[in-house]
Design a protein around this motif. Structure first.
Motif: not given
Length: 493
Positions: A122-136, A157-160
């Protein structure tokens, strides 16, 4: 003299490593705060492996970490009250791996205990990425590992994707409690592995629940058993695909319960699908089998599964979105009960050039909302040879109210019952370009008398219908198409 010689020989031999359990508190690791203690816990893991393997024990408390890399022979044990909290300093704190707990080319490793892994997706550093983006970061990620165990852990609450297995061999997953609705791409368990047992897990996820994937054309995920799990998902609770480059083989999924997801922070299906009331929480397909990348999918058995909170109970498709048509054969569904939303029924479709081979549906009981119109019944379902595989890939309506089968061969249907909560103008079953069909005991249970057809055949061959009972339909069988032939039944045509 002999004793002295033996003593000298013993001194000359190398000292063999001994197993060494480690409590991280003994190395000065202290829980609490948001300061990462990755380095100290990693030293405990490294030391444990170097001395022969054993358990690295985390006593109760909150530990903030980036990527922790398991090593050969190490069991990371999260005691009750322990929270392994993923760092939000992304991607800097995850340079060592793609998750909070990771393992690469490791043998005999495990994550156990009644503690929790919290990805803080839920953290903003992860939420900034869209669907299938960011290699979280995943919560747990294993790649090219052998003899892996994950047991008793709670994951939030996994980031991916929550737990990801890639090219692993010999995996035991037991008694996990996964709740992951904080961000897009929140799959529960993603399996690209062989010789896998998944049991007694509880999964409530925004994206797919238990999802088999095949990303490497040279690695076949096979010999996989899933049993005694409770699964909820806003997408597909049980899914094979979308990625299916090599395929899947020898998969058994049994004794599972599927129910509606607890929340949905990403999807609002009532805005896209008909006959879904606003605010309804539902997944897409209860069981989805998707052969779309040229691989081979064969020998699948789904049995004793009860589901609610889905739209399409069973969805099977074969297409060629990558330009290559693979194969899909020998699939059995038995003992399936479902209460479904929307108007897209069980749907099985190959493509004209490549039929699905060998489908059995036995003892299937489904309840649908009904409300299909005459226009829906006359609707011609379009092809979608390169479409993204989901129940809506052929459109948001369907000419059948219970089961639609197209481009298939060797289809057996034994005891398929459809209950409709409202009148529906569509046939219970529609089959289009299907060869070798055996149907026994099909029943529709309607709230009011209907004028619909029980079974509609379009360009079908070698059809046999036996043990006809009493039905509400005015017409039992309707045959269309110049290619239809060899229709054997006691019913009037």
């Amino acid at each position: 003299m002999k004793k002295n010689i033996l003593a000298l020989i013993a001194l000359a031999l190398p000292v063999l490593a001994q197993a060494d359990d480690i409590n991280v508190a003994d190395l000065g690791v202290k829980p609490g705060g948001d300061k990462a203690c990755t380095e100290l816990i990693q030293k405990a893991i490294d030391r444990c492996s170097e001395t022969g393997g054993g358990q690295v024990y985390l006593p109760g408390g909150i530990y903030t970490v980036g990527a922790l890399c398991l090593k050969d022979g190490v069991e990371l044990h999260l005691s009750k009250g322990t929270v392994l909290q993923g760092s939000t300093n992304h991607p800097e704190d995850y340079k060592a791996g793609r998750g909070i707990v990771v393992a690469y080319k490791v043998k005999h490793c495990a994550v156990t205990g009644m503690g929790m892994i919290d990805g803080r997706g839920w953290h903003e550093n992860f939420q900034r990425y869209g669907n299938n983006q960011g290699n979280r970061p995943h919560a747990i990620y294993f790649e090219d590992c052998e003899d892996v165990t994950v047991k008793d852990v709670r994951i939030r609450n996994a980031a991916w994707w929550t737990l990801r297995l890639f090219r692993c061999d010999g995996v035991r997953i037991d008694n996990l409690d996964i709740y992951s609705h904080s961000i897009v791409n929140n799959d529960g368990i993603d399996v690209d592995a062989r010789n896998v047992i998944i049991s007694n897990c509880r999964i409530d996820s925004d994206d797919d629940g238990i999802c088999l994937k095949s990303d490497d054309r040279d690695f076949m995920p096979e010999n996989i058993t899933v049993t005694n799990c409770i699964i909820a998902s806003n997408c597909n609770p049980i899914k094979l695909g979308t990625s299916s480059h090599c395929g899947f083989r020898n998969v058994t999924i049994s004794n599972c319960v599927i129910h509606k997801p607890s929340e949905s922070n990403v999807w609002n299906w009532s805005k896209e699908y008909r006959e879904i009331e606003p605010g309804t929480l539902t997944g897409l397909s209860g069981i989805a089998v998707e052969a779309v990348d040229g691989g081979t999918i064969e020998n699948l058995h789904f049995s004793n599964i009860s589901m609610s909170g889905v739209m399409t109970p069973i969805f099977v498709c074969l297409n060629k979105r990558t330009g290559i048509a693979g194969s899909l054969r020998n699939v059995v569904f038995s003992g399936i009960t479902a209460k479904a939303h929307g108007i897209i029924p069980c749907l099985i479709s190959g493509i004209p050039e490549k039929k699905i081979e060998g489908i059995t549906l036995r003892d299937i009981i489904v309840e649908h909302i009904g409300k299909g119109t005459a226009e829906d019944a006359a609707h011609v379902l379009g092809e979608s040879e390169k479409g993204y595989p989901e129940n809506r890939m052929y459109g948001f309506t369907n000419p059948a109210c219970g089961l639609y089968v197209r481009h298939a061969s060797n289809v057996t249907i034994d005891n398929f019952q459809v209950t409709l909560k409202n009148p529906d103008a569509r046939p219970v079953m529609v089959m289009n370009d299907v060869n070798g069909i055996y149907v026994e005991k099909v029943k529709d249970i309607l709230p009011v008398p209907s004028t619909q057809t029980l079974i509609r055949l379009i360009d079908c061959q070698d059809f046999m219908f036996e043990n006809v009972g009493n039905y509400n339909c005015s017409a039992q069988l309707k045959v269309e198409g110049e290619k239809s032939k060899n229709i054997k039944t006691s019913l009037p045509l």
